[in-house]
Write an enzyme that holds these catalytic residues in place. Structure first.
Site, PDB file in Angstrom:
ATOM      1  CB  SER A 134     -19.371  -3.279  54.518  1.00  0.00           C
ATOM      2  OG  SER A 134     -18.242  -2.824  55.240  1.00  0.00           O
ATOM      3  CE1 TYR A 147     -16.791  -1.507  49.819  1.00  0.00           C
ATOM      4  CE2 TYR A 147     -16.849  -0.561  52.031  1.00  0.00           C
ATOM      5  CZ  TYR A 147     -16.865  -1.666  51.202  1.00  0.00           C
ATOM      6  OH  TYR A 147     -16.965  -2.929  51.739  1.00  0.00           O
TER       7      TYR A 147
END
Length: 278
Positions: A134, A147
């Site tokens: 990401s 995360y």
């Protein structure tokens, strides 16, 4: 016929990737936790798509998936897409450690576990491996600590696998999406509420900032690009004669990657703090 295993194929990026590669003529082993999602995929795809019950945190299911692929792939496995993931938001000060461990287990440890299980078949086919990271694996923001930790680490294991597997001609690519319109945002909000319920101090300490954070997440989800754009990058990583080592997907991801290194750290912190009332 080339074959590929896609984890987390029930929804979002995984589903879009499975359907795109199916349309390209691949034999797809689509990892799903719920058999109903597998049937939905099968109905939308050709008979080349094979749903595989696969919770990536369960060693027995990983082993069973590897056995199935071994039995049904003649020349080995040409592609592995490590995509399964969750988002566990919350302040690091109050995040329950079991939730932190779960975040890392799904988004990181499972990537290594699945790759280890399938590598003999990937090596036999001189296949390729894709890791879903990401832009959040390059840039970290408040309340996304678990995360971000998983995605920063995914960047590292992707780099290391690429270097270690080079002698066998195995290409490894890292996909770095920005804002994507997938169910992970809604599930992340639900998870945030569960985490906050376990830690009463969370709202006391961070309540106002968390409300602002939720609004930012909602806005981000609304402007997210379709998961099919990520699937396009994944198909390039698997099919191109000259695949990239990294794929930034989405205008916001490219802009953040370009601008962030130019902003002094403390100035960046002030900008973020102003946005979140921290």
């Amino acid at each position: 016929m080339q074959s590929v295993l896609v984890t987390g194929a029930s929804t979002g990026i995984g589903r879009a990737t499975a359907l795109r590669l199916d349309a390209d003529g691949w034999r797809i082993f689509a990892g799903v936790r719920d058999p109903a999602d597998g049937e939905s995929l099968r109905a939308a795809a050709s008979d080349r798509l094979v749903p595989v019950t696969l919770d990536v945190t369960e060693p027995e299911q990983i082993a069973a998936a590897a056995e199935l692929v071994e039995a049904e792939s003649d020349g080995g496995l040409d592609g592995l897409v490590n995509n399964a993931g969750v988002a566990v938001p919350g302040p690091l000060e109050t995040i329950p450690l079991d939730d932190l461990r779960h975040q890392l287990e799904v988004n990181l440890v499972a990537y290594v576990a699945v790759t280890q299980a399938l590598l003999p078949q990937i090596r036999r086919a001189e296949g390729r491996i894709v890791f879903l990271a990401s832009i959040g694996g390059r840039i970290a923001f408040p309340f996304g600590g678990p995360y971000h930790a998983s995605k920063f680490a995914t960047e590292a294991i992707g780099d290391v696998f690429r270097q270690e597997l080079r002698p066998w001609g195995i290409e490894v690519a890292i996909i770095e999406p920005g804002s994507i319109d997938t169910p992970i945002w809604g599930r992340g909000q639900q998870k945030a509420e569960e985490v906050e319920a376990k830690s009463p101090q969370t709202n006391l300490l961070y309540g106002a900032a968390l409300e602002k954070f939720r609004k930012v997440i909602e806005d981000t989800a609304e402007r997210g690009i379709p998961p099919e754009k990520v699937a396009k990058a994944i198909s390039h990583a698997l099919e191109s004669s000259r695949p990239k080592t990294r794929y930034l997907v989405g205008l916001d991801a490219r802009a953040q990657a370009l601008i962030k290194p130019l902003i002094p750290t403390r100035l960046f912190d002030r900008i973020v703090a102003r946005q979140l009332n921290l």
